[in-house]
Design a protein around this motif. Structure first.
Motif, PDB file in Angstrom:
ATOM      1  N   GLU A   1      50.618  53.425   5.246  1.00 41.53           N
ATOM      2  CA  GLU A   1      49.189  53.426   4.884  1.00 41.53           C
ATOM      3  C   GLU A   1      48.786  52.032   4.402  1.00 41.53           C
ATOM      4  O   GLU A   1      47.678  51.580   4.630  1.00 41.53           O
ATOM      5  N   ARG A   2      49.722  51.409   3.701  1.00 42.45           N
ATOM      6  CA  ARG A   2      49.597  50.006   3.313  1.00 42.45           C
ATOM      7  C   ARG A   2      51.003  49.571   2.904  1.00 42.45           C
ATOM      8  O   ARG A   2      51.851  50.434   2.631  1.00 42.45           O
ATOM      9  N   PRO A   3      51.290  48.264   2.889  1.00 45.70           N
ATOM     10  CA  PRO A   3      52.636  47.857   2.469  1.00 45.70           C
ATOM     11  C   PRO A   3      52.985  48.503   1.124  1.00 45.70           C
ATOM     12  O   PRO A   3      52.195  48.459   0.178  1.00 45.70           O
ATOM     13  N   GLY A   4      54.156  49.127   1.050  1.00 43.41           N
ATOM     14  CA  GLY A   4      54.570  49.811  -0.177  1.00 43.41           C
ATOM     15  C   GLY A   4      54.202  51.278  -0.190  1.00 43.41           C
ATOM     16  O   GLY A   4      54.593  51.999  -1.101  1.00 43.41           O
ATOM     17  N   ARG A   5      53.461  51.745   0.798  1.00 40.34           N
ATOM     18  CA  ARG A   5      53.119  53.176   0.829  1.00 40.34           C
ATOM     19  C   ARG A   5      53.317  53.776   2.233  1.00 40.34           C
ATOM     20  O   ARG A   5      52.545  53.520   3.159  1.00 40.34           O
ATOM     21  N   LEU A   6      54.396  54.563   2.329  1.00 39.22           N
ATOM     22  CA  LEU A   6      54.718  55.262   3.578  1.00 39.22           C
ATOM     23  C   LEU A   6      54.516  56.751   3.386  1.00 39.22           C
ATOM     24  O   LEU A   6      54.791  57.285   2.306  1.00 39.22           O
ATOM     25  N   VAL A   7      54.036  57.427   4.423  1.00 40.90           N
ATOM     26  CA  VAL A   7      53.908  58.887   4.356  1.00 40.90           C
ATOM     27  C   VAL A   7      54.571  59.482   5.598  1.00 40.90           C
ATOM     28  O   VAL A   7      54.647  58.833   6.639  1.00 40.90           O
ATOM     29  N   ILE A   8      55.041  60.713   5.449  1.00 41.89           N
ATOM     30  CA  ILE A   8      55.603  61.414   6.611  1.00 41.89           C
ATOM     31  C   ILE A   8      54.460  62.156   7.297  1.00 41.89           C
ATOM     32  O   ILE A   8      53.672  62.846   6.644  1.00 41.89           O
ATOM     33  N   ASP A   9      54.377  61.993   8.603  1.00 48.38           N
ATOM     34  CA  ASP A   9      53.308  62.668   9.342  1.00 48.38           C
ATOM     35  C   ASP A   9      53.919  63.336  10.578  1.00 48.38           C
ATOM     36  O   ASP A   9      54.939  62.885  11.089  1.00 48.38           O
ATOM     37  N   TYR A  10      53.271  64.402  11.005  1.00 51.14           N
ATOM     38  CA  TYR A  10      53.747  65.135  12.189  1.00 51.14           C
ATOM     39  C   TYR A  10      52.740  64.904  13.302  1.00 51.14           C
ATOM     40  O   TYR A  10      51.575  65.270  13.182  1.00 51.14           O
ATOM     41  N   VAL A  11      53.197  64.244  14.344  1.00 52.64           N
ATOM     42  CA  VAL A  11      52.278  63.791  15.385  1.00 52.64           C
ATOM     43  C   VAL A  11      52.444  64.668  16.627  1.00 52.64           C
ATOM     44  O   VAL A  11      53.576  64.882  17.103  1.00 52.64           O
ATOM     45  N   ASP A  12      51.339  65.191  17.136  1.00 52.62           N
ATOM     46  CA  ASP A  12      51.381  66.024  18.344  1.00 52.62           C
ATOM     47  C   ASP A  12      51.691  65.174  19.563  1.00 52.62           C
ATOM     48  O   ASP A  12      51.241  64.027  19.672  1.00 52.62           O
ATOM     49  N   TYR A  13      52.412  65.789  20.488  1.00 52.95           N
ATOM     50  CA  TYR A  13      52.607  65.151  21.801  1.00 52.95           C
ATOM     51  C   TYR A  13      51.366  65.433  22.626  1.00 52.95           C
ATOM     52  O   TYR A  13      51.305  66.399  23.370  1.00 52.95           O
ATOM     53  N   ASP A  14      50.353  64.643  22.457  1.00 59.19           N
ATOM     54  CA  ASP A  14      49.114  64.926  23.188  1.00 59.19           C
ATOM     55  C   ASP A  14      48.597  63.649  23.848  1.00 59.19           C
ATOM     56  O   ASP A  14      49.251  62.595  23.816  1.00 59.19           O
ATOM     57  N   SER A  15      47.434  63.753  24.439  1.00 58.81           N
ATOM     58  CA  SER A  15      46.909  62.605  25.187  1.00 58.81           C
ATOM     59  C   SER A  15      46.582  61.444  24.243  1.00 58.81           C
ATOM     60  O   SER A  15      46.660  60.280  24.634  1.00 58.81           O
ATOM     61  N   ALA A  16      46.257  61.756  22.968  1.00 53.71           N
ATOM     62  CA  ALA A  16      45.960  60.673  22.021  1.00 53.71           C
ATOM     63  C   ALA A  16      47.219  59.833  21.771  1.00 53.71           C
ATOM     64  O   ALA A  16      47.160  58.596  21.709  1.00 53.71           O
ATOM     65  N   LEU A  17      48.373  60.512  21.649  1.00 51.27           N
ATOM     66  CA  LEU A  17      49.626  59.771  21.433  1.00 51.27           C
ATOM     67  C   LEU A  17      49.925  58.910  22.663  1.00 51.27           C
ATOM     68  O   LEU A  17      50.233  57.718  22.549  1.00 51.27           O
ATOM     69  N   GLU A  18      49.801  59.515  23.835  1.00 51.28           N
ATOM     70  CA  GLU A  18      50.092  58.777  25.064  1.00 51.28           C
ATOM     71  C   GLU A  18      49.153  57.563  25.202  1.00 51.28           C
ATOM     72  O   GLU A  18      49.585  56.469  25.571  1.00 51.28           O
ATOM     73  N   ALA A  19      47.876  57.779  24.837  1.00 57.37           N
ATOM     74  CA  ALA A  19      46.907  56.678  24.941  1.00 57.37           C
ATOM     75  C   ALA A  19      47.275  55.559  23.967  1.00 57.37           C
ATOM     76  O   ALA A  19      47.210  54.370  24.311  1.00 57.37           O
ATOM     77  N   SER A  20      47.682  55.918  22.741  1.00 56.07           N
ATOM     78  CA  SER A  20      48.062  54.897  21.747  1.00 56.07           C
ATOM     79  C   SER A  20      49.262  54.087  22.226  1.00 56.07           C
ATOM     80  O   SER A  20      49.283  52.860  22.126  1.00 56.07           O
ATOM     81  N   VAL A  21      50.288  54.800  22.726  1.00 55.99           N
ATOM     82  CA  VAL A  21      51.506  54.102  23.152  1.00 55.99           C
ATOM     83  C   VAL A  21      51.191  53.211  24.352  1.00 55.99           C
ATOM     84  O   VAL A  21      51.630  52.053  24.427  1.00 55.99           O
ATOM     85  N   THR A  22      50.395  53.725  25.281  1.00 62.42           N
ATOM     86  CA  THR A  22      50.026  52.936  26.467  1.00 62.42           C
ATOM     87  C   THR A  22      49.264  51.688  26.052  1.00 62.42           C
ATOM     88  O   THR A  22      49.569  50.576  26.511  1.00 62.42           O
ATOM     89  N   GLU A  23      48.304  51.859  25.163  1.00 62.79           N
ATOM     90  CA  GLU A  23      47.500  50.712  24.734  1.00 62.79           C
ATOM     91  C   GLU A  23      48.374  49.683  24.016  1.00 62.79           C
ATOM     92  O   GLU A  23      48.247  48.479  24.239  1.00 62.79           O
ATOM     93  N   PHE A  24      49.266  50.181  23.178  1.00 65.80           N
ATOM     94  CA  PHE A  24      50.176  49.275  22.455  1.00 65.80           C
ATOM     95  C   PHE A  24      51.007  48.463  23.455  1.00 65.80           C
ATOM     96  O   PHE A  24      51.155  47.256  23.311  1.00 65.80           O
ATOM     97  N   LEU A  25      51.539  49.137  24.459  1.00 66.14           N
ATOM     98  CA  LEU A  25      52.376  48.427  25.439  1.00 66.14           C
ATOM     99  C   LEU A  25      51.553  47.403  26.213  1.00 66.14           C
ATOM    100  O   LEU A  25      52.032  46.306  26.501  1.00 66.14           O
ATOM    101  N   GLU A  26      50.314  47.745  26.524  1.00 73.22           N
ATOM    102  CA  GLU A  26      49.464  46.785  27.254  1.00 73.22           C
ATOM    103  C   GLU A  26      49.163  45.556  26.404  1.00 73.22           C
ATOM    104  O   GLU A  26      49.132  44.434  26.882  1.00 73.22           O
ATOM    105  N   LEU A  27      48.969  45.791  25.092  1.00 73.33           N
ATOM    106  CA  LEU A  27      48.669  44.673  24.194  1.00 73.33           C
ATOM    107  C   LEU A  27      49.888  43.799  23.931  1.00 73.33           C
ATOM    108  O   LEU A  27      49.756  42.681  23.468  1.00 73.33           O
ATOM    109  N   ASN A  28      51.067  44.370  24.171  1.00 72.43           N
ATOM    110  CA  ASN A  28      52.282  43.723  23.684  1.00 72.43           C
ATOM    111  C   ASN A  28      53.260  43.259  24.738  1.00 72.43           C
ATOM    112  O   ASN A  28      54.455  43.234  24.503  1.00 72.43           O
ATOM    113  N   HIS A  29      52.743  42.854  25.875  1.00 68.12           N
ATOM    114  CA  HIS A  29      53.642  42.352  26.915  1.00 68.12           C
ATOM    115  C   HIS A  29      54.518  41.239  26.358  1.00 68.12           C
ATOM    116  O   HIS A  29      55.698  41.155  26.635  1.00 68.12           O
ATOM    117  N   ALA A  30      53.907  40.387  25.534  1.00 68.95           N
ATOM    118  CA  ALA A  30      54.619  39.200  25.068  1.00 68.95           C
ATOM    119  C   ALA A  30      55.750  39.533  24.099  1.00 68.95           C
ATOM    120  O   ALA A  30      56.744  38.816  24.034  1.00 68.95           O
TER     121      ALA A  30
END
Ligand SMILES: NC(=O)c1ccc[n+]([C@@H]2O[C@H](COP(=O)([O-])OP(=O)(O)OC[C@H]3O[C@@H](n4cnc5c(N)ncnc54)[C@H](O)[C@@H]3O)[C@@H](O)[C@H]2O)c1
Ligand SMILES: [Zn+2]
Length: 365
Positions: free
Chosen positions: A332-361
């Motif tokens: 949530e911010r440096p020094g604050r981590l939370v456990i979250d349960y993330v659905d395997y849904d299109s939002a997750l796929e979109a986030s991972v895809t976007e991250f990979l596109e941004l991060n070729h380098a």
């Protein structure tokens, strides 16, 4: 979490008895201390044995001594059996102290073997990689590989003591230094914004082998100590130490472990931060600041491209998942981590895809 003061020695509380993690100036000082053991058997990473032959000679002449290849194929039941056979061949008994010198692979073999032999013999761990000095040496966890599954078998077994000597790092490869820093950054972000800023500043000014390294190792262990003492057996709080590991492990799996663990964790933290940002938990500016640092210092050339589908598929096999959801430690911010349960849904796929596109380098693909 506050930064605990750096001490000469950290005392780790454990249900199996407290144990110290001590800091030493030289390899000779560690060896001299251990050579005074009443009865011992020694296992040493084969590369460390070759590099430090003369310094380790007093142990070699005093005790049964076995070199072990630091290979994932040795971190298996067959490899553990070879170590147990060595103990039996030398008539080790419950008074024998198993001295293990090496990185995480040797630590895992020693922890597992000492737990099994006569239902537990004392073992002392001398970490020789940055990852094992700054992170894995405390916490009593071990994992060995079983069939296709990495770290599937394991036990909790506290060492009798941990003897840390930064001088070993002089011969460690730059890639393994970077891998150790992945876990240092993870523990800094777990600990506090101040500690993260300190790591970022020390590395930016002086590179990975900077003058603050000993203090950064001690500060990392102090953060881990607080977490494992509160939750030794990973029932709750300790799960935050899996920060960066969900997709880090997935990356390791789909690249056939071509990416060293801590570097995969650094990348996994960046992706976790991106997901946290997308879910509205982490401010965009915070994500970008950490991204600049992680992408600059942990970039690694890779020969094959990574796809979102392959990453998500690999993450489904994560043993931490519950009820079909991805269990993630999100910042949530440096020094604050939370456990979250993330659905395997299109939002997750979109986030991972976007991250990979941004991060070729980031990984050069
Ligand atoms: N038990 C835990 O809590 C825990 C946590 C994290 C990782 N691990 C495990 O640890 C393993 C990775 O460990 P690691 O990253 O410490 O490295 P490692 O044990 O795999 O060693 C990496 C390489 O560095 C060499 N080496 C070790 N010390 C050296 C030195 N001082 N100088 C030159 N070369 C040296 C080794 O021979 C090897 O080639 C993985 O199997 C991972 O699953 C365990
Ligand atoms: Zn790790």
């Amino acid at each position: 979490m506050p930064i605990t003061n750096i001490t000469e020695e950290l005392q780790i509380q454990s249900g199996q008895g407290a144990y110290p993690a001590r800091f030493h100036e030289s390899v000779a000082a560690v060896v001299a201390q251990l050579a005074g053991s009443a009865k011992a058997a020694v296992i040493v990473d084969a590369n460390v044995d070759a590099l430090y032959a003369s310094s380790l000679a007093p142990l070699k002449s005093a005790f049964p001594y076995r070199t072990v290849p630091a290979l994932e194929t040795e971190k298996t039941l067959a490899g553990v059996e070879r170590t147990l056979q060595f103990l039996q061949d030398h008539k080790a008994n419950k008074e024998t102290r198993l001295i293990a010198i090496g990185g995480g692979i040797i630590q895992d073999i020693a922890t597992f073997s000492s737990h099994l032999y006569y239902r537990c013999i004392p073992f002392v761990f001398v970490p020789t990689t940055l990852l094992s000095m700054a992170d894995s040496c405390i916490g009593a966890k071990c994992g060995i590989n079983f069939g296709q599954f990495k770290n599937q078998l394991g036990v909790f077994q506290s060492p009798e003591s941990v003897e840390i000597c930064e001088a070993f790092l002089g011969t460690l490869s730059d890639t393994d230094i970077a891998s150790g820093y992945g876990e240092i950054v993870k523990l800094a972000l777990t600990g506090s914004a101040e500690l993260y800023s300190r790591v970022e500043r020390a590395v930016t000014l002086g590179g990975f082998r900077n003058p603050e390294l000993t203090d950064l190792i001690a500060a990392s262990l102090a953060v881990k100590k607080e977490v494992i003492e509160a939750d030794e057996y990973e029932r709750d709080l300790r799960r935050i130490l899996n920060y960066g590991h969900t997709f880090g492990h997935a990356l390791e799996a789909i690249t056939g472990h071509a990416v060293p663990h801590g570097i995969a964790v650094a990348w996994g933290m960046d992706l976790a931060n991106f997901i946290s940002c997308r879910r509205g938990k982490l401010a965009r500016a915070e994500f970008e600041r950490m991204h600049r640092f992680l992408a600059r210092y942990f970039a690694m050339p890779m020969d094959r491209p990574v796809t979102a589908a392959a990453l998500i598929e690999a993450s489904r096999r994560d043993k931490k998942n519950v009820r079909g959801k991805l269990t993630m430690a999100l910042l949530e911010r440096p020094g604050r981590l939370v456990i979250d349960y993330v659905d395997y849904d299109s939002a997750l796929e979109a986030s991972v895809t976007e991250f990979l596109e941004l991060n070729h380098a980031f990984f050069g693909n």
